[in-house]
Design a protein around this motif. Structure first.
Motif, PDB file in Angstrom:
ATOM      1  N   VAL A 143       7.279  17.226  95.749  1.00  0.00           N
ATOM      2  CA  VAL A 143       7.311  18.627  95.314  1.00  0.00           C
ATOM      3  C   VAL A 143       8.080  18.833  94.010  1.00  0.00           C
ATOM      4  N   LEU A 144       9.050  17.951  93.711  1.00  0.00           N
ATOM      5  CA  LEU A 144       9.831  18.147  92.488  1.00  0.00           C
ATOM      6  C   LEU A 144       9.191  17.483  91.261  1.00  0.00           C
ATOM      7  N   GLN A 145       8.002  16.928  91.430  1.00  0.00           N
ATOM      8  CA  GLN A 145       7.225  16.455  90.285  1.00  0.00           C
ATOM      9  C   GLN A 145       5.929  17.258  90.140  1.00  0.00           C
ATOM     10  N   THR A 146       5.271  17.513  91.275  1.00  0.00           N
ATOM     11  CA  THR A 146       3.919  18.093  91.216  1.00  0.00           C
ATOM     12  C   THR A 146       3.895  19.503  90.650  1.00  0.00           C
ATOM     13  N   ARG A 147       4.842  20.327  91.066  1.00  0.00           N
ATOM     14  CA  ARG A 147       4.799  21.713  90.587  1.00  0.00           C
ATOM     15  C   ARG A 147       4.938  21.752  89.066  1.00  0.00           C
ATOM     16  N   TYR A 148       5.781  20.868  88.513  1.00  0.00           N
ATOM     17  CA  TYR A 148       5.959  20.868  87.067  1.00  0.00           C
ATOM     18  C   TYR A 148       4.642  20.544  86.359  1.00  0.00           C
ATOM     19  N   PHE A 195       1.961  23.234  86.506  1.00  0.00           N
ATOM     20  CA  PHE A 195       2.196  24.413  85.655  1.00  0.00           C
ATOM     21  C   PHE A 195       2.266  24.040  84.171  1.00  0.00           C
ATOM     22  N   VAL A 203      17.867  20.070  95.034  1.00  0.00           N
ATOM     23  CA  VAL A 203      17.596  21.451  95.448  1.00  0.00           C
ATOM     24  C   VAL A 203      18.735  21.889  96.371  1.00  0.00           C
ATOM     25  N   ALA A 205      15.450  13.457  91.165  1.00  0.00           N
ATOM     26  CA  ALA A 205      14.195  14.140  90.855  1.00  0.00           C
ATOM     27  C   ALA A 205      14.123  14.534  89.383  1.00  0.00           C
ATOM     28  N   LEU A 207      11.486  12.893  86.812  1.00  0.00           N
ATOM     29  CA  LEU A 207      10.485  13.792  86.223  1.00  0.00           C
ATOM     30  C   LEU A 207      10.467  13.654  84.698  1.00  0.00           C
ATOM     31  N   ASN A 233      10.681  28.762  88.469  1.00  0.00           N
ATOM     32  CA  ASN A 233       9.404  28.620  89.186  1.00  0.00           C
ATOM     33  C   ASN A 233       9.481  27.570  90.300  1.00  0.00           C
ATOM     34  N   LEU A 234      10.689  27.167  90.682  1.00  0.00           N
ATOM     35  CA  LEU A 234      10.895  26.163  91.740  1.00  0.00           C
ATOM     36  C   LEU A 234      10.146  24.864  91.460  1.00  0.00           C
ATOM     37  N   GLU A 235      10.009  24.538  90.152  1.00  0.00           N
ATOM     38  CA  GLU A 235       9.369  23.267  89.811  1.00  0.00           C
ATOM     39  C   GLU A 235      10.387  22.147  89.870  1.00  0.00           C
ATOM     40  N   ARG A 236      11.645  22.501  89.668  1.00  0.00           N
ATOM     41  CA  ARG A 236      12.696  21.501  89.800  1.00  0.00           C
ATOM     42  C   ARG A 236      13.920  22.133  90.452  1.00  0.00           C
TER      43      ARG A 236
END
Ligand SMILES: Cc1ncc(COP(=O)(O)O)c(C=O)c1O
Lengths: 270, 436
Positions: free
Chosen positions: A40-45, A48, A163, A252, A256, B49-52
C-alpha cells in the motif's frame, strides 16, 4: 478490482484509482502467504502519478480464488496471463521475496512483455528451514510467528512504523493468518524450496533490474541479493541500512524513492 | 524452535521506540509541535493522500503519541492503535467510525456511567440507538441483534457490579451475524486479559486508569485486532466503498487489517479532533513501563481485601469474581487466570447513611471519581458516578444504594485495612462521629 484470469476470479488493488489501460502498467507481486496489502505504501503513489497499478493477490491469497499455484515457474507464467487479461502489451514487475522469484521467471519466460523489474529482498533461491516448512504445511500458526520474527529488522521488533499507529509484526502476521497458513503459506514455502531455476532465469533477463536490499535482512542476506544481481546483465543494487526483509514496509519511504527513480527512468509515464 | 519476538514485560518498556532514530535519546522525546516539515510539494501531496506514511499535523498524529500507540498495539496483540484525548473520546470515535445514523448497537448494561449516558442519551441524537443487555445474559446479546446492528459493545467485567460477560461465546454470535465486538478493557489492561485473543475485534481503553497508574493524565486508545473482514459483508459501506474524502479510497481494500484505524484517524481525527497531547502520551508511557509489577500488586492486595471484607461484620455482601460463591467464578478462572482485577464492590450494613459515614471517615483511601490509581480509591456510586441514572437504569446495572465501589491500590495492605477499620467504626454509629 476483480477480474478473471484463466476463468478464475482474481483481486488486485489498483492503488485507489480506477484501472486505466492507457497508462503504463506496474504489477506488484507479494511475498509468501501475504497479499496486496503489503504494497500500500508504494501502489497508491504510482497510481496517482501516471501509472496503472495492479497489486495482485496470487491465487489462493487475499481475495483471489484458489487454489494456490504450486511452482514458481507456473506462478511466473500466471503473471503473464494477468498482463494479457487486462489487455496490456508490456508491464514492469515489482516483487518482494517470493514475488522476486516469480518476477524473475516471468521476465525470463516472456522477455517481450516485461519492461523492467524492481526487486525487494530478491535472492536467486529461497531454501526453507525444514522445521518452518513443516509447520507451515501443517497449518501451524507458529510458522507465522517464526516468519514474522525472521522477516523483520529492528523497526519491526521495536517500532516506528512509517504509518503512525501501525504495528509491523502484528499487521504482517494478521495478513498471513487471515489467509490460509496451510493452503497459502505452506504451498508458497514449498514452491520456494523446490525452485532451482533462479540464476538460470536471471541470466536470460535483458530488461533493467534493481535489487533493493536491507542490511539486516536474515531471509535474503545482502550477499545473496548481490549474487542474484551479478547474474542479471543490466542490474543495479541498492542497500538500505538498519532494515530487515520487510523492506517495502520497514523502510517504505526509502524503497519508494528508489523505485520511483528506477521505474521513471526505465518505464516512463507521460 | 521458537520465535524470539519480545515478550510482554519487555514490550511494556521498549515497544514502539528506537533511540537510534531519535538522536540516541534513551527516554522517548516529547515532540511538542503542531506540525511537520514537508520535503517538497510532491511529498506533501503524497502524505495528504495517504500514499506514504508520516506526520502532517498533531491533530492527526504525533511521534510521541505514536510510540504510545505502537506500545499498546504490541501489548494487546493488535495490528494498529489510535490514541485519543480520553477514554470517552476513544469510545465515541469507535462508534462513530462503525455506525451511521439509523444504525443500532447491542450494549452490555453494566458499563462505566459515562458510557451508559453516551449510549442512552447522546448517540441517539446522531440517530444511533442501543439495546442494553445484562452481561450474564449471553443469549440476550444474540436476540437483541437487528438488521441494522453494527456491533456488540461491552466491558468484560461490568462496572460497578463486577458481573462478567462471556466474551468468547458472545463473539461467536456476533461474527455469525457479520458484526464485530468492541470491548472496553480499561479494568483488565492487557496484563490480565487480551480481548483480541478471546474473540473481540476492537479494544478501547481509558488509559487514564491502570495503564497509566499515576492518576496524572487523561488518555484513551482504540486498538484494532485485524481479523474482522469488512469486505465479507455489505453492512459497512463507509469502510468498503469509495470514500469521497480521499479520492475514492476504499479503506477495507487498501488497508485490510488496519482499515478501521486508518479510517478512524483519517476521518475521525481529521473531523472530530480528540487528539492526545504529546505530554500526556509521555506521562502514560511512564506508567506502562511498570504495568506488570503494578498489576501484580493490585491483584494480590485485592485478594487480601476480598478476604478481609468477606469476614467483616459490617459488610452485607462482597462482589468480586475471585469468590467461590460468585456466579462468574468459573468463567473468571478461565478468562482471567492472572487475577480478576482490583475493583471490588461491597454492601455496607446500615444502607445509604452508613455508606456516607464510611466514605467520610476513611483517610488513606481517597474519595474521588476515578479508578485504577496506584492509591486506594472509594466512592458511593449511587450518589456520584452513576447519579445521573434513573432508578430503572440503576436496577438494570444491578446497583443498590448500599454499594461502595473500591479500587484497591498498591499501598501496604495493613495500612489499607487499618483505614477501613476507622471507616467501619464510624459507619456503625454514623450520628456520633462528626463529619470531617
Ligand atoms: C471502564 C471505563 N471506560 C471508560 C472510561 C472513560 O474514560 P476517561 O475518563 O479517560 O474519558 C472510564 C472512566 O472512568 C471507565 O472506568
Amino acid at each position: 478490482m476483480k477480474f478473471k484470469v484463466n476463468n478464475k476470479e482474481v483481486f488486485a488493488s489498483t492503488g485507489g484509482r480506477p484501472f486505466d489501460e492507457k497508462k503504463p502498467l506496474i504489477v506488484f507481486i507479494h511475498g509468501s502467504g501475504l497479499s496486496h496489502i503489503t504494497w500500500v505504501l508504494q501502489t497508491r503513489y504510482f497510481a496517482f502519478h501516471g501509472y496503472s497499478v495492479l497489486a495482485i493477490d496470487l491465487p489462493g491469497h487475499g481475495y483471489s480464488e484458489g487454489p494456490a499455484i504450486e511452482s514458481i515457474e507456473e506462478q511466473g507464467k500466471w503473471i503473464a496471463d494477468v498482463i494479457d487479461s487486462v489487455k496490456i502489451k508490456e508491464a514492469s514487475l515489482v516483487g518482494h521475496s517470493q514475488g522476486c522469484l516469480i518476477a524473475l521467471e516471468c521476465a525470463s519466460q516472456f522477455p517481450d512483455k516485461i519492461k523492467s523489474i524492481g526487486l525487494m529482498g530478491g535472492a536467486g533461491a529461497i531454501p526453507m528451514n525444514p522445521e518452518l516448512l513443516d509447520l507451515a504445511e501443517k497449518g501451524d500458526p507458529k510458522a507465522v510467528d517464526l516468519m514474522m520474527d525472521w522477516a523483520h529488522g529492528p523497526a519491526g521488533h521495536f517500532g516506528g512504523h512509517p504509518v503512525p499507529g501501525l504495528h509491523h509484526i502484528n499487521l504482517g502476521g494478521s495478513i498471513v493468518i487471515n489467509g490460509s497458513v496451510k493452503n497459502a503459506l505452506g504451498v508458497d514455502f514449498r514452491a520456494c524450496d523446490n525452485y532451482k531455476n533462479g540464476f538460470e532465469a536471471a541470466k536470460k533477463i535483458k530488461c533493467p533490474a534493481i535489487n533493493i536490499l536491507g542490511d539486516r535482512d536474515r531471509m535474503c542476506p545482502i550477499e545473496e541479493g548481490k549474487k542474484l544481481a551479478d547474474n542479471i546483465e543490466n542490474s543495479e543494487v541498492a542497500i538500505i541500512e538498519n532494515c530487515g526483509h520487510m523492506i517495502l514496509l520497514e523502510e517504505a519511504g526509502q524503497s519508494l524513492e528508489l523505485l520511483k527513480k528506477f521505474i521513471r527512468k526505465n518505464h516512463p509515464a507521460e | 524452535m521458537d520465535p524470539k519476538t519480545y515478550k510482554f514485560d519487555t514490550l511494556s518498556l521498549h515497544a514502539g521506540y528506537m533511540p537510534s532514530k531519535n538522536a540516541g535519546s534513551r527516554q522517548v522525546p516529547i515532540y511538542q509541535t503542531t506540525s511537520y516539515m514537508f520535503d517538497d510539494v510532491d511529498h506533501a501531496a503524497a502524505l495528504f493522500n495517504l500514499e506514504r506514511g508520516g506526520h502532517i499535523y498533531s491533530r492527526i498524529s504525533n511521534p510521541t503519541v505514536q510510540v504510545l500507540e505502537e506500545r499498546v498495539a504490541a501489548l494487546e496483540g493488535g495490528t494498529a492503535a489510535l490514541a485519543t484525548a480520553s477514554g470517552m473520546s476513544a469510545i465515541f470515535l469507535t462508534i462513530m467510525t462503525l455506525c451511521n445514523a439509523g444504525d443500532h448497537v447491542v450494549v452490555s448494561s453494566q458499563l462505566y456511567g459515562g458510557t451508559v449516558n453516551l449510549f442512552r442519551l447522546t448517540l441517539p441524537k446522531f440517530g444511533i440507538n442501543a439495546t442494553f443487555v445484562k452481561p450474564r445474559d449471553t443469549e440476550g446479546f444474540k436476540n437483541a441483534i437487528q438488521e441494522n446492528t453494527k456491533c456488540i459493545y461491552g466491558e468484560l467485567v461490568g462496572n460497578p457490579g463486577n458481573e462478567l460477560m462471556n466474551l468468547p461465546e458472545i463473539s461467536k454470535m456476533a461474527h455469525d451475524a457479520g458484526i464485530p465486538v468492541v470491548i472496553d478493557s480499561t479494568y483488565q489492561t492487557p496484563y490480565l486479559f487480551k480481548p483480541l485473543e478471546n474473540g473481540a475485534d476492537f479494544v478501547v481503553h481509558s488509559l487514564t486508569k491502570w495503564m497509566a497508574g499515576h492518576g496524572s493524565s487523561m488518555a484513551g486508545i482504540l486498538v484494532e485486532g485485524g481479523k474482522f473482514d469488512f469486505l465479507k459483508t455489505d453492512k459497512f459501506p463507509t469502510m468498503t466503498e469509495p470514500y469521497e474524502g480521499y479520492h475514492g479510497l476504499s479503506f477495507a481494500e487498501e488497508f485490510g487489517p488496519v482499515a478501521f484505524t486508518m479510517k478512524a484517524r483519517a476521518e475521525g481525527m481529521r473531523d472530530m479532533g480528540p487528539c492526545l497531547s504529546p505530554q500526556n502520551a509521555w506521562n502514560v508511557l511512564q506508567g506502562i513501563e511498570t504495568l506488570s509489577v503494578r498489576m501484580e500488586k493490585h491483584c494480590s492486595n485485592a485478594l487480601k481485601m476480598v478476604e478481609y471484607l468477606s469476614n467483616h461484620e459490617s459488610v452485607a455482601w462482597v462482589s468480586h469474581a475471585s469468590l467461590k460463591d460468585n456466579p462468574d467464578y468459573e468463567l473468571a478462572k478461565k478468562l482471567l487466570p492472572k487475577g480478576t482485577g482490583s475493583m471490588i464492590a461491597f454492601g455496607i450494613k446500615g444502607g445509604k447513611e452508613a455508606g456516607a459515614a464510611f466514605i467520610d471517615n476513611v483517610k488513606l483511601a481517597s474519595h474521588l471519581a476515578n479508578v485504577g490509581d496506584t492509591r486506594t480509591l472509594v466512592i458511593h456510586p449511587a450518589s456520584a458516578t452513576h447519579s445521573q441514572m434513573d432508578e430503572a437504569t440503576l436496577k438494570l446495572a444491578n446497583m443498590s444504594h448500599d454499594m461502595i465501589r473500591l479500587s484497591v491500590g498498591i499501598e501496604d495492605i495493613e495500612d489499607i485495612i487499618n483505614d477501613f477499620e476507622d471507616g467501619f467504626r464510624a459507619a456503625k454509629k454514623p450520628k456520633l462521629v462528626a463529619n470531617k
